[in-house]
Structure formats: structure tokens, C-alpha cells
Design a protein around this motif. Sequence first.
Motif, PDB file in Angstrom:
ATOM      1  N   ILE A   1       0.857  -1.193   0.000  1.00  0.00           N
ATOM      2  CA  ILE A   1       0.000   0.000   0.000  1.00  0.00           C
ATOM      3  C   ILE A   1       0.886   1.234   0.000  1.00  0.00           C
ATOM      4  CG2 ILE A   1      -1.699   1.353   1.300  1.00  0.00           C
ATOM      5  CD1 ILE A   1      -2.943  -1.259   2.241  1.00  0.00           C
ATOM      6  N   SER A   2       0.659   2.067  -0.984  1.00  0.00           N
ATOM      7  CA  SER A   2       1.400   3.325  -1.103  1.00  0.00           C
ATOM      8  C   SER A   2       0.507   4.468  -0.639  1.00  0.00           C
ATOM      9  CB  SER A   2       1.810   3.560  -2.562  1.00  0.00           C
ATOM     10  OG  SER A   2       2.468   4.815  -2.684  1.00  0.00           O
ATOM     11  N   PRO A   3       1.107   5.512  -0.069  1.00  0.00           N
ATOM     12  CA  PRO A   3       0.300   6.688   0.277  1.00  0.00           C
ATOM     13  C   PRO A   3      -0.065   7.504  -0.970  1.00  0.00           C
ATOM     14  CG  PRO A   3       2.593   7.061   0.865  1.00  0.00           C
ATOM     15  CD  PRO A   3       2.495   5.640   0.383  1.00  0.00           C
ATOM     16  N   LEU A   4       0.523   7.148  -2.108  1.00  0.00           N
ATOM     17  CA  LEU A   4       0.339   7.882  -3.365  1.00  0.00           C
ATOM     18  C   LEU A   4      -0.493   7.067  -4.352  1.00  0.00           C
ATOM     19  CD1 LEU A   4       4.085   8.770  -3.528  1.00  0.00           C
ATOM     20  CD2 LEU A   4       2.272  10.481  -3.269  1.00  0.00           C
ATOM     21  N   GLY A   5      -1.284   7.740  -5.156  1.00  0.00           N
ATOM     22  CA  GLY A   5      -2.005   7.077  -6.237  1.00  0.00           C
ATOM     23  C   GLY A   5      -3.079   6.112  -5.784  1.00  0.00           C
ATOM     24  N   GLN A   6      -3.672   6.369  -4.635  1.00  0.00           N
ATOM     25  CA  GLN A   6      -4.706   5.471  -4.127  1.00  0.00           C
ATOM     26  C   GLN A   6      -5.999   5.625  -4.919  1.00  0.00           C
ATOM     27  OE1 GLN A   6      -4.979   6.276   0.078  1.00  0.00           O
ATOM     28  NE2 GLN A   6      -2.976   5.391   0.484  1.00  0.00           N
ATOM     29  N   ARG A   7      -6.777   4.556  -4.933  1.00  0.00           N
ATOM     30  CA  ARG A   7      -8.043   4.523  -5.674  1.00  0.00           C
ATOM     31  C   ARG A   7      -8.984   5.623  -5.188  1.00  0.00           C
ATOM     32  NH1 ARG A   7     -10.106  -1.107  -5.513  1.00  0.00           N
ATOM     33  NH2 ARG A   7      -8.731  -1.355  -7.297  1.00  0.00           N
ATOM     34  N   LYS A   8      -9.084   5.796  -3.867  1.00  0.00           N
ATOM     35  CA  LYS A   8      -9.916   6.848  -3.274  1.00  0.00           C
ATOM     36  C   LYS A   8      -9.034   7.753  -2.435  1.00  0.00           C
ATOM     37  CE  LYS A   8     -14.215   4.263  -2.836  1.00  0.00           C
ATOM     38  NZ  LYS A   8     -15.201   3.735  -1.885  1.00  0.00           N
ATOM     39  N   LYS A   9      -9.341   9.031  -2.413  1.00  0.00           N
ATOM     40  CA  LYS A   9      -8.589   9.984  -1.595  1.00  0.00           C
ATOM     41  C   LYS A   9      -8.925   9.749  -0.130  1.00  0.00           C
ATOM     42  CE  LYS A   9      -6.359  14.038  -1.163  1.00  0.00           C
ATOM     43  NZ  LYS A   9      -5.003  13.876  -0.740  1.00  0.00           N
ATOM     44  N   ILE A  10      -7.895   9.410   0.642  1.00  0.00           N
ATOM     45  CA  ILE A  10      -8.072   9.151   2.072  1.00  0.00           C
ATOM     46  C   ILE A  10      -7.223  10.155   2.843  1.00  0.00           C
ATOM     47  CG2 ILE A  10      -7.830   7.445   3.915  1.00  0.00           C
ATOM     48  CD1 ILE A  10      -7.885   5.279   1.769  1.00  0.00           C
ATOM     49  N   ARG A  11      -7.787  10.686   3.901  1.00  0.00           N
ATOM     50  CA  ARG A  11      -7.028  11.611   4.754  1.00  0.00           C
ATOM     51  C   ARG A  11      -5.734  10.941   5.196  1.00  0.00           C
ATOM     52  NH1 ARG A  11      -9.470  15.121   9.711  1.00  0.00           N
ATOM     53  NH2 ARG A  11      -7.684  16.506   9.876  1.00  0.00           N
ATOM     54  N   THR A  12      -4.617  11.676   5.123  1.00  0.00           N
ATOM     55  CA  THR A  12      -3.293  11.108   5.389  1.00  0.00           C
ATOM     56  C   THR A  12      -2.588  11.897   6.480  1.00  0.00           C
ATOM     57  OG1 THR A  12      -3.130  10.363   3.095  1.00  0.00           O
ATOM     58  CG2 THR A  12      -1.067  10.533   4.309  1.00  0.00           C
ATOM     59  N   VAL A  13      -1.884  11.157   7.358  1.00  0.00           N
ATOM     60  CA  VAL A  13      -1.059  11.777   8.388  1.00  0.00           C
ATOM     61  C   VAL A  13       0.341  11.199   8.258  1.00  0.00           C
ATOM     62  CG1 VAL A  13      -0.737  12.227  10.851  1.00  0.00           C
ATOM     63  CG2 VAL A  13      -3.063  12.005   9.923  1.00  0.00           C
ATOM     64  N   LEU A  14       1.321  12.065   8.138  1.00  0.00           N
ATOM     65  CA  LEU A  14       2.733  11.685   8.016  1.00  0.00           C
ATOM     66  C   LEU A  14       3.426  11.969   9.344  1.00  0.00           C
ATOM     67  CD1 LEU A  14       5.263  10.913   6.310  1.00  0.00           C
ATOM     68  CD2 LEU A  14       5.367  13.325   5.598  1.00  0.00           C
ATOM     69  N   ASP A  15       4.135  10.959   9.855  1.00  0.00           N
ATOM     70  CA  ASP A  15       4.835  11.163  11.124  1.00  0.00           C
ATOM     71  C   ASP A  15       5.869  12.278  10.976  1.00  0.00           C
ATOM     72  OD1 ASP A  15       5.357  10.276  13.931  1.00  0.00           O
ATOM     73  OD2 ASP A  15       7.369  10.059  13.083  1.00  0.00           O
ATOM     74  N   GLU A  16       5.944  13.133  11.989  1.00  0.00           N
ATOM     75  CA  GLU A  16       6.829  14.297  11.949  1.00  0.00           C
ATOM     76  C   GLU A  16       8.306  13.934  11.823  1.00  0.00           C
ATOM     77  OE1 GLU A  16       6.011  16.477  15.528  1.00  0.00           O
ATOM     78  OE2 GLU A  16       7.260  15.165  16.751  1.00  0.00           O
ATOM     79  N   SER A  17       8.678  12.707  12.163  1.00  0.00           N
ATOM     80  CA  SER A  17      10.092  12.318  12.043  1.00  0.00           C
ATOM     81  C   SER A  17      10.575  12.346  10.596  1.00  0.00           C
ATOM     82  CB  SER A  17      10.323  10.928  12.640  1.00  0.00           C
ATOM     83  OG  SER A  17       9.654   9.929  11.883  1.00  0.00           O
ATOM     84  N   ALA A  18       9.646  12.280   9.646  1.00  0.00           N
ATOM     85  CA  ALA A  18      10.028  12.341   8.227  1.00  0.00           C
ATOM     86  C   ALA A  18      10.737  13.646   7.913  1.00  0.00           C
ATOM     87  CB  ALA A  18       8.793  12.194   7.342  1.00  0.00           C
ATOM     88  N   SER A  19      10.359  14.718   8.586  1.00  0.00           N
ATOM     89  CA  SER A  19      10.939  16.042   8.333  1.00  0.00           C
ATOM     90  C   SER A  19      12.425  16.109   8.653  1.00  0.00           C
ATOM     91  CB  SER A  19      10.202  17.097   9.153  1.00  0.00           C
ATOM     92  OG  SER A  19       8.827  17.069   8.855  1.00  0.00           O
ATOM     93  N   GLY A  20      12.934  15.155   9.410  1.00  0.00           N
ATOM     94  CA  GLY A  20      14.346  15.127   9.769  1.00  0.00           C
ATOM     95  C   GLY A  20      15.241  14.495   8.708  1.00  0.00           C
ATOM     96  N   HIS A  21      14.664  14.110   7.582  1.00  0.00           N
ATOM     97  CA  HIS A  21      15.434  13.455   6.520  1.00  0.00           C
ATOM     98  C   HIS A  21      15.273  14.216   5.208  1.00  0.00           C
ATOM     99  CE1 HIS A  21      15.793  10.020   9.221  1.00  0.00           C
ATOM    100  NE2 HIS A  21      14.496  10.082   9.412  1.00  0.00           N
ATOM    101  N   ALA A  22      16.337  14.256   4.413  1.00  0.00           N
ATOM    102  CA  ALA A  22      16.251  14.892   3.094  1.00  0.00           C
ATOM    103  C   ALA A  22      15.303  14.109   2.197  1.00  0.00           C
ATOM    104  CB  ALA A  22      17.633  14.978   2.454  1.00  0.00           C
ATOM    105  N   THR A  23      15.372  12.778   2.273  1.00  0.00           N
ATOM    106  CA  THR A  23      14.462  11.917   1.519  1.00  0.00           C
ATOM    107  C   THR A  23      14.034  10.752   2.400  1.00  0.00           C
ATOM    108  OG1 THR A  23      16.257  10.561   0.599  1.00  0.00           O
ATOM    109  CG2 THR A  23      15.508  12.446  -0.739  1.00  0.00           C
ATOM    110  N   ILE A  24      12.864  10.225   2.092  1.00  0.00           N
ATOM    111  CA  ILE A  24      12.367   9.019   2.750  1.00  0.00           C
ATOM    112  C   ILE A  24      11.903   8.061   1.663  1.00  0.00           C
ATOM    113  CG2 ILE A  24      11.702  10.182   4.888  1.00  0.00           C
ATOM    114  CD1 ILE A  24       8.757  10.061   3.862  1.00  0.00           C
ATOM    115  N   CYS A  25      11.716   6.801   2.054  1.00  0.00           N
ATOM    116  CA  CYS A  25      11.231   5.787   1.123  1.00  0.00           C
ATOM    117  C   CYS A  25       9.862   5.306   1.581  1.00  0.00           C
ATOM    118  CB  CYS A  25      12.194   4.604   1.069  1.00  0.00           C
ATOM    119  SG  CYS A  25      13.838   5.041   0.485  1.00  0.00           S
ATOM    120  N   VAL A  26       8.948   5.180   0.632  1.00  0.00           N
ATOM    121  CA  VAL A  26       7.619   4.620   0.895  1.00  0.00           C
ATOM    122  C   VAL A  26       7.323   3.621  -0.213  1.00  0.00           C
ATOM    123  CG1 VAL A  26       6.735   6.671   2.098  1.00  0.00           C
ATOM    124  CG2 VAL A  26       6.396   6.456  -0.376  1.00  0.00           C
TER     125      VAL A  26
END
Length: 169
Positions: free
Chosen positions: A111-136
Motif C-alpha cells: 500500500i502506497s500513500p500515493l495514487g490510491q483509488r480513493k482519496k483518504i485523509r493522510t497523516v505523516l509522522d513528523e520524524s520524516a521532516s528530519g530526513h532529506a528523503t524518505i522511502c515509501v
Amino acid sequence: MAKKAKKQQAGGTPATVALTAAGVEFTVHAYEHDPSHPSYGEEAAEAMGVSPERVFKTLVADVDGALVVAVVPVAGQLDLKSLATAVGGKRAAMADPTLAERTTGYVRGGISPLGQRKKIRTVLDESASGHATICVSAGRRGLEVELAPGDLAALTGATVARIARVSGA
């Protein structure tokens, strides 16, 4: 031009097609998925040689009867109470896996947070902001996409909040 779009549709996942259409810079990482591995996220981190703090898993929860996508590092766990608070809800539980697959259009472990069949409200953990890039997940097991956390938040309309607990904390 139509040929190029058709090729992307045929060779990509809805997530990579969405990223391409948005003009976002990203890198795709493919690896051989081992069905016997106990954790999809840890398997991805190991296969790519990336720190588990930079690899994020996509989880689908039910908050007060509405589906919500939570994106948290594989090195931690989703804090359901914090997720509910982040979206102004009272109670959260993991969503039924079949409902999550049907609603997102992806299979568990892919399951990817991108390109989902229906738009679902998403919450991203704040720790992601501490990295230049992340992988999903790029939309299937054995395929990850690396991108800037700000781009992920913008494309998904994500709320950024502390929703993960680090293992051992």
C-alpha cells in the motif's frame, strides 16, 4: 505524447504515475520480495541498505468510522491514540485489511500513500521532516519510491504530526 503516457501506465504503478504527472523528483528502488520475511518494511530497508528510520510504512486505520492513512517509520509503531488526536478524532483502530486493500487499490505490504483509488485523509509522522528523503511503497511488494518528505506531504495533502512510537521508547 500519448505513447509516452501509455508506456508509463503500463510500466509504472499508480504511485509512480502520480509522481511523474506531478513533476516530483523521485527514485524507484526495486528488490526481490521474500514472502517469508516477517516485516515488509524491514525487508525493504535491508534490501535497499537504507536506515529503517528513513523507510516509512503505510498503514490504514479507522478513526471514528472514517479511514485514515498513517505513514510511519518501519523502525517504530503507529500510536493509534496520537493518530486519532491528529485528525480530531476520539478512537482509532487498525482498519480491516480487506477494506484497506479495496479502498486504496493496493495489496497489504504494497500500500502506497500515493495514487490510491480513493482519496483518504493522510497523516505523516513528523520524524520524516528530519530526513532529506524518505522511502515509501511504490505500490507493490518489492518496489519503493524515494522522495522528499515535503513532496509526499504536499501530494497527499498530509497532516504532519507525531503519530509514531519508536521501538523501545
